[in-house]
Design a protein around this motif. Structure first.
Motif, mmCIF file in Angstrom:
data_model
loop_
_atom_site.group_PDB
_atom_site.id
_atom_site.type_symbol
_atom_site.label_atom_id
_atom_site.label_comp_id
_atom_site.label_asym_id
_atom_site.label_seq_id
_atom_site.Cartn_x
_atom_site.Cartn_y
_atom_site.Cartn_z
ATOM 1 N N MET A 250 0.848 -1.173 0.000
ATOM 2 C CA MET A 250 0.000 0.000 0.000
ATOM 3 C C MET A 250 0.898 1.242 0.000
ATOM 4 N N ILE A 251 0.623 2.131 -0.935
ATOM 5 C CA ILE A 251 1.449 3.325 -1.084
ATOM 6 C C ILE A 251 0.608 4.569 -0.785
ATOM 7 N N TYR A 252 1.072 5.367 0.171
ATOM 8 C CA TYR A 252 0.400 6.616 0.536
ATOM 9 C C TYR A 252 0.415 7.580 -0.652
ATOM 10 N N LYS A 253 -0.757 8.160 -0.962
ATOM 11 C CA LYS A 253 -0.848 9.116 -2.060
ATOM 12 C C LYS A 253 -1.048 10.542 -1.552
ATOM 13 N N ALA A 254 -2.040 10.727 -0.636
ATOM 14 C CA ALA A 254 -2.332 12.094 -0.198
ATOM 15 C C ALA A 254 -3.250 12.078 1.019
ATOM 16 N N THR A 255 -3.206 13.172 1.764
ATOM 17 C CA THR A 255 -4.188 13.412 2.811
ATOM 18 C C THR A 255 -5.268 14.285 2.189
ATOM 19 N N LEU A 256 -6.488 13.775 2.181
ATOM 20 C CA LEU A 256 -7.598 14.479 1.547
ATOM 21 C C LEU A 256 -8.265 15.459 2.507
ATOM 22 N N LEU A 257 -8.369 15.075 3.776
ATOM 23 C CA LEU A 257 -8.944 15.944 4.804
ATOM 24 C C LEU A 257 -8.112 15.811 6.069
ATOM 25 N N GLU B 166 -6.283 10.051 15.595
ATOM 26 C CA GLU B 166 -6.213 11.250 14.760
ATOM 27 C C GLU B 166 -7.455 11.318 13.879
ATOM 28 N N ASP B 167 -7.817 12.526 13.479
ATOM 29 C CA ASP B 167 -8.892 12.737 12.513
ATOM 30 C C ASP B 167 -8.251 13.067 11.182
ATOM 31 N N SER B 168 -8.455 12.204 10.186
ATOM 32 C CA SER B 168 -7.910 12.454 8.856
ATOM 33 C C SER B 168 -8.577 11.529 7.853
ATOM 34 N N VAL B 169 -8.482 11.924 6.595
ATOM 35 C CA VAL B 169 -8.890 11.055 5.494
ATOM 36 C C VAL B 169 -7.703 11.012 4.537
ATOM 37 N N LYS B 170 -7.221 9.802 4.283
ATOM 38 C CA LYS B 170 -6.054 9.616 3.424
ATOM 39 C C LYS B 170 -6.403 8.646 2.308
ATOM 40 N N ILE B 171 -5.676 8.767 1.217
ATOM 41 C CA ILE B 171 -5.872 7.848 0.100
ATOM 42 C C ILE B 171 -4.551 7.109 -0.168
ATOM 43 N N PHE B 172 -4.701 5.826 -0.435
ATOM 44 C CA PHE B 172 -3.544 4.957 -0.702
ATOM 45 C C PHE B 172 -3.759 4.237 -2.012
ATOM 46 N N ASP B 173 -2.654 3.932 -2.685
ATOM 47 C CA ASP B 173 -2.679 3.115 -3.883
ATOM 48 C C ASP B 173 -2.418 1.671 -3.449
ATOM 49 N N LEU B 174 -3.260 0.766 -3.873
ATOM 50 C CA LEU B 174 -3.114 -0.633 -3.474
ATOM 51 C C LEU B 174 -2.128 -1.404 -4.344
ATOM 52 N N LYS B 175 -1.730 -0.820 -5.455
ATOM 53 C CA LYS B 175 -0.815 -1.524 -6.383
ATOM 54 C C LYS B 175 0.601 -1.533 -5.846
#
Length: 179
Positions: free
Chosen positions: A1-8, A170-179
């Motif tokens: 799993m690769i971290y892409k960005a924090t959305l919120l 923590e309060d956050s929304v993050k997106i990860f790449d599963l590839k």
């Protein structure tokens, strides 16, 4: 799993939940007969935050309950032959109430459908509305949220991770790449 960005981040989540709270009040012309039901796990603390906002805005305490959808999942056969019977008590009376069902992420809509089934099995509410922090698309059922914090178009190869302070520190929304 690769971290892409924090959305919120924490502040963005607070602002988003305040907006959703105002929208709930506005759409329901106040808070009379309103009940919040959070889908376990992260939907419940989000529902409590919405209730806190409504208390601050309207001076009214809104009952908050939770629903465990384990028995209502459509993939039970793949989870095992003998599912455990969980407590069906929602913690609030939903009969003839306007239920706001709260979840963190709307994805395929199967969780929302299972929660609706579970609520209706307990009692017949006046209505059920759906509030989600994130709608990421890829619906498999004809369900839409009445209140959406943020629409985030995603691919099926991505994971949207909602972190809530009460569970994840923590309060956050993050997106990860599963590839």
């Amino acid at each position: 799993m690769i971290y892409k960005a924090t959305l919120l981040d924490e502040d963005a989540i607070k602002r988003t939940l305040r907006r959703i709270s105002h929208e709930i009040i506005e759409k329901n012309k106040g808070v009379e007969d309103l009940v919040l039901v959070g889908i376990r796990r992260r939907g419940y603390p989000i529902a409590k935050k919405i209730a806190d906002n409504i208390l601050q805005f309207e001076g009214a305490e809104i009952p908050v309950g939770s629903v465990d959808i384990t028995l209502y999942r459509d993939d039970l056969s793949s989870l095992g032959d003998n599912p455990l019977i969980k407590n069906r008590d929602l913690g609030v009376d939903v009969k003839n109430k306007k239920v706001i069902l709260v979840d963190d992420v709307l994805f395929t809509c199967r969780t929302a459908r299972a929660a609706i089934d579970a609520i209706i099995d307990v009692a017949r509410p006046l209505s059920i509305q759906l509030a989600v922090l994130i709608d990421r698309g890829h619906k498999e059922l004809p369900i839409r949220a009445d209140y959406v914090g943020k629409n985030i178009p995603t691919s099926k190869d991505e994971l949207v991770s909602v972190n809530i302070k009460e569970i994840d520190d923590e309060d956050s929304v993050k997106i990860f790449d599963l590839k």
